[in-house]
Scaffold this motif. Structure first.
Motif, PDB file in Angstrom:
ATOM      1  N   PHE A  89       0.610  -1.289   0.035  1.00 37.76           N
ATOM      2  CA  PHE A  89      -0.050  -0.268  -0.046  1.00 37.76           C
ATOM      3  C   PHE A  89       0.898   1.165   0.072  1.00 37.76           C
ATOM      4  CE2 PHE A  89      -2.901   3.023   1.707  1.00 37.76           C
ATOM      5  CZ  PHE A  89      -4.116   2.792   0.919  1.00 37.76           C
ATOM      6  N   VAL A  90       2.114   1.258   0.896  1.00 38.11           N
ATOM      7  CA  VAL A  90       2.745   2.458   0.989  1.00 38.11           C
ATOM      8  C   VAL A  90       3.701   2.418  -0.403  1.00 38.11           C
ATOM      9  CG1 VAL A  90       5.042   3.466   2.178  1.00 38.11           C
ATOM     10  CG2 VAL A  90       2.941   2.535   3.635  1.00 38.11           C
ATOM     11  N   VAL A  94       3.877   5.943  -2.565  1.00 41.72           N
ATOM     12  CA  VAL A  94       4.675   6.908  -2.854  1.00 41.72           C
ATOM     13  C   VAL A  94       5.546   6.473  -3.908  1.00 41.72           C
ATOM     14  CG1 VAL A  94       4.898   7.148  -0.247  1.00 41.72           C
ATOM     15  CG2 VAL A  94       6.448   5.573  -1.082  1.00 41.72           C
ATOM     16  N   CYS A  95       5.616   5.261  -4.706  1.00 42.69           N
ATOM     17  CA  CYS A  95       6.406   5.139  -5.609  1.00 42.69           C
ATOM     18  C   CYS A  95       5.552   5.016  -6.774  1.00 42.69           C
ATOM     19  CB  CYS A  95       7.076   3.716  -5.316  1.00 42.69           C
ATOM     20  SG  CYS A  95       8.119   3.977  -3.917  1.00 42.69           S
ATOM     21  N   THR A  96       4.429   4.683  -7.088  1.00 47.04           N
ATOM     22  CA  THR A  96       3.875   4.437  -8.487  1.00 47.04           C
ATOM     23  C   THR A  96       2.724   5.486  -8.590  1.00 47.04           C
ATOM     24  OG1 THR A  96       1.942   2.993  -7.756  1.00 47.04           O
ATOM     25  CG2 THR A  96       4.043   1.983  -8.326  1.00 47.04           C
ATOM     26  N   ASP A  97       2.192   6.501  -7.614  1.00 48.13           N
ATOM     27  CA  ASP A  97       1.157   7.494  -7.810  1.00 48.13           C
ATOM     28  C   ASP A  97       2.086   8.576  -8.342  1.00 48.13           C
ATOM     29  OD1 ASP A  97      -0.561   9.297  -7.665  1.00 48.13           O
ATOM     30  OD2 ASP A  97      -1.729   8.229  -5.845  1.00 48.13           O
ATOM     31  N   ASP A  98       1.840   9.171  -9.405  1.00 46.16           N
ATOM     32  CA  ASP A  98       2.417  10.312 -10.017  1.00 46.16           C
ATOM     33  C   ASP A  98       2.266  11.513  -9.080  1.00 46.16           C
ATOM     34  OD1 ASP A  98       2.922   8.695 -12.067  1.00 46.16           O
ATOM     35  OD2 ASP A  98       1.275   9.646 -13.342  1.00 46.16           O
ATOM     36  N   LEU A 104      11.456  10.935  -1.522  1.00 45.42           N
ATOM     37  CA  LEU A 104      11.113  10.386  -0.283  1.00 45.42           C
ATOM     38  C   LEU A 104      10.494   9.000  -0.345  1.00 45.42           C
ATOM     39  CD1 LEU A 104       9.411  13.456   1.516  1.00 45.42           C
ATOM     40  CD2 LEU A 104      11.941  12.693   1.406  1.00 45.42           C
ATOM     41  N   GLY A 105      10.231   8.362  -1.618  1.00 46.32           N
ATOM     42  CA  GLY A 105       9.536   6.929  -1.655  1.00 46.32           C
ATOM     43  C   GLY A 105      10.342   5.868  -0.744  1.00 46.32           C
TER      44      GLY A 105
END
Length: 186
Positions: A89-90, A94-98, A104-105
């Motif tokens: 979920f994290v 933080v890594c796939t949502d534009d 900071l991912g």
């Protein structure tokens, strides 16, 4: 882990976890052609690292560096699903949502892993990565509860990505949604 994400993330996509690779592939964030190669590389890395530890250190049953269930397999499976869900979920947030702050991912993922280890470690060893368990199991022939460490993280990461994608129904941020009026219209 944070250092590894930042150092080889541009090359590997930052995922060292076969459950995460599988989930990225299912949700079309990663190539179906490359996924088996990544998973083989992840497992090979785990086996080589485990072999190196076994050669350098005097590893016996009391100092086994793998993870095994402390409680029942059922308890460990539930814990694996929950902590892998939170991890994925994290990762999605933080890594796939534009809309996320990409720099900071790695820190957010690393802190999630640390929190999960702190909470789940006493029950299941807190491994959210099947490769983390498979490598030591192969090198030291300790297979107790191995299936838990494969099945749990895959179920948890797929569920985490699924739920994240369900709530990510808009390209607007939460602040933009709130400013535009009530979220639920009557």
């Amino acid at each position: 882990m944070v250092m590894m994400i930042y150092s080889v993330g541009p090359v590997s996509g930052g995922h060292f976890n076969p459950a995460v690779t599988t989930t990225f592939t299912i949700f079309r964030r990663f190539s179906w052609k490359l996924a088996p190669l990544y998973i083989i590389a992840q497992l090979t890395g785990s086996i080589l690292a485990s072999g190196t530890l076994a050669l350098l250190l005097d590893v016996n049953s009391k100092s086994y560096f793998g993870t095994i269930p402390v409680g029942s397999n059922g308890q460990s499976l539930a814990m694996k699903i929950i902590i892998s869900f939170l991890l994925m979920f994290v990762v999605c947030g933080v890594c796939t949502d534009d809309r996320a702050v990409g720099q900071l991912g790695g820190l957010a993922v690393g802190m999630t892993i640390a929190l999960n280890v702190f909470v789940a470690g006493p029950i299941s060893g807190a491994s959210m990565n099947p490769a983390r368990r498979i490598g030591p199991a192969i090198v030291k022939h300790v297979y107790k509860g191995l299936w838990v460490y494969i099945v749990g993280p895959v179920i948890g990461t797929v569920a985490g990505a699924f739920v994240y994608n369900l709530i990510r129904f808009t390209d607007k941020t939460l602040l933009q949604l709130v400013k535009s009026g009530p979220l639920i219209r009557s």
